[in-house]
Design a protein around this motif. Sequence first.
Motif, mmCIF file in Angstrom:
data_model
loop_
_atom_site.group_PDB
_atom_site.id
_atom_site.type_symbol
_atom_site.label_atom_id
_atom_site.label_comp_id
_atom_site.label_asym_id
_atom_site.label_seq_id
_atom_site.Cartn_x
_atom_site.Cartn_y
_atom_site.Cartn_z
ATOM 1 N N HIS A 277 -30.285 -15.856 20.450
ATOM 2 C CA HIS A 277 -30.900 -16.443 21.806
ATOM 3 C C HIS A 277 -30.064 -18.333 22.153
ATOM 4 N N LEU A 278 -29.305 -17.923 23.086
ATOM 5 C CA LEU A 278 -28.295 -19.237 23.119
ATOM 6 C C LEU A 278 -28.551 -19.871 24.491
ATOM 7 N N ASP A 279 -28.494 -21.466 24.336
ATOM 8 C CA ASP A 279 -27.812 -22.260 25.533
ATOM 9 C C ASP A 279 -27.544 -21.647 26.997
ATOM 10 N N ALA A 280 -27.621 -22.138 27.721
ATOM 11 C CA ALA A 280 -27.043 -21.334 29.287
ATOM 12 C C ALA A 280 -24.805 -21.797 28.934
ATOM 13 N N ASP A 281 -24.632 -21.567 28.113
ATOM 14 C CA ASP A 281 -23.275 -22.313 28.368
ATOM 15 C C ASP A 281 -22.116 -21.010 28.696
ATOM 16 N N PRO A 282 -21.626 -21.546 30.098
ATOM 17 C CA PRO A 282 -21.049 -20.411 31.032
ATOM 18 C C PRO A 282 -20.033 -19.623 29.591
ATOM 19 N N ILE A 283 -19.749 -19.761 28.131
ATOM 20 C CA ILE A 283 -18.892 -19.144 27.833
ATOM 21 C C ILE A 283 -19.978 -18.211 27.384
ATOM 22 N N MET B 214 -17.934 -26.257 14.510
ATOM 23 C CA MET B 214 -16.623 -25.882 15.094
ATOM 24 C C MET B 214 -15.535 -26.643 15.429
ATOM 25 N N ARG B 215 -14.156 -26.146 15.452
ATOM 26 C CA ARG B 215 -13.477 -27.532 15.976
ATOM 27 C C ARG B 215 -13.692 -27.582 17.921
ATOM 28 N N ASP B 216 -14.183 -26.453 18.101
ATOM 29 C CA ASP B 216 -14.591 -26.578 19.943
ATOM 30 C C ASP B 216 -15.609 -25.005 20.276
ATOM 31 N N ARG B 217 -16.422 -25.544 21.324
ATOM 32 C CA ARG B 217 -17.825 -24.515 21.436
ATOM 33 C C ARG B 217 -16.218 -23.035 21.630
ATOM 34 N N THR B 218 -15.350 -23.029 22.143
ATOM 35 C CA THR B 218 -14.886 -21.491 21.693
ATOM 36 C C THR B 218 -15.154 -20.290 20.189
ATOM 37 N N GLY B 219 -15.927 -21.844 19.450
ATOM 38 C CA GLY B 219 -15.610 -20.822 17.899
ATOM 39 C C GLY B 219 -16.933 -20.113 17.109
ATOM 40 N N LEU C 237 -28.469 -10.384 22.910
ATOM 41 C CA LEU C 237 -28.059 -11.474 23.140
ATOM 42 C C LEU C 237 -29.135 -12.173 24.107
ATOM 43 N N LEU C 238 -29.946 -13.108 24.430
ATOM 44 C CA LEU C 238 -30.322 -13.951 24.940
ATOM 45 C C LEU C 238 -29.478 -14.904 25.620
ATOM 46 N N VAL C 239 -29.507 -15.339 26.966
ATOM 47 C CA VAL C 239 -28.930 -16.812 27.148
ATOM 48 C C VAL C 239 -29.758 -17.027 28.348
ATOM 49 N N GLY C 240 -30.147 -18.662 28.188
ATOM 50 C CA GLY C 240 -31.204 -19.658 28.763
ATOM 51 C C GLY C 240 -32.131 -19.744 28.745
ATOM 52 N N SER C 241 -33.131 -19.691 29.484
ATOM 53 C CA SER C 241 -34.099 -20.187 29.207
ATOM 54 C C SER C 241 -35.244 -18.870 29.863
ATOM 55 N N GLY C 242 -34.598 -18.064 30.290
ATOM 56 C CA GLY C 242 -35.355 -16.620 30.701
ATOM 57 C C GLY C 242 -36.286 -15.860 28.786
ATOM 58 N N GLY C 243 -36.782 -14.653 29.213
ATOM 59 C CA GLY C 243 -37.159 -14.113 28.305
ATOM 60 C C GLY C 243 -38.794 -14.163 27.389
ATOM 61 N N GLY C 244 -39.027 -15.355 27.928
ATOM 62 C CA GLY C 244 -40.726 -15.660 28.127
ATOM 63 C C GLY C 244 -41.100 -16.064 26.903
#
Length: 204
Positions: free
Chosen positions: A105-111, A76-81, A128-135
């Motif tokens: 499941h994605l990392d906890a990026d502000p986007i 990607m050109r940047d994270r918005t992609g 969608l799950l974000v961050g380290s939660g969810g077990g």
Amino acid sequence: PVPTAWADLDVPPCTVCSAATLRRSAYARVKKYGVKEVGDLIVGDVKSVGVASIGGNKVFALFVDARSTRKFLYPMRDRTGILLAIERLLAQIKADTGREVRCVHLDADPIHNTPKFELAVNKLGAALLVGSGGGHAEVSLAERGIGVLWGITVRILHHVTGERDEVGRLWVGAAREAVYIHNNTPSKSVHIPAGLTPSEVYFQ
């Protein structure tokens, strides 16, 4: 006198040691997302490279199917992609296997951590799950995968270009080769029968 039970205390568990025995209350159990089939859980992460490829890409998203451990790479050109990368990923898995992706499941990026982004992913047909939660025991799959992938990528570049201190503009091609090598090499994962590759499990 030292109290012998939590009922004798006026404070909740874990705010003091349990009658000086240094015991603590167990963590609350979290229901894990069931991973039985390809597409049940896709774990993703994004890495910034810092060097623009020939096509102008400076970051890449790596997704790992938790069932087969097969990897998918999207420069990607940047994270918005990232949303477009997820859309392409879901379409690819549907075309390859006929299965719908249940959860990403994605990392906890502000986007990633916004209601608007979650709604957009939901409209694509996946939770969608974000961050380290969810077990999940699988949440570190993508992070470990990026480390392994990037190590192979750098070695390929060093072999081709001889540059030992620079990534170079050919990193996309080298990263794709690294993904191909991983996907078609017998896996050491305990979730995959011995001798099978991630691609073989993915296409079963």
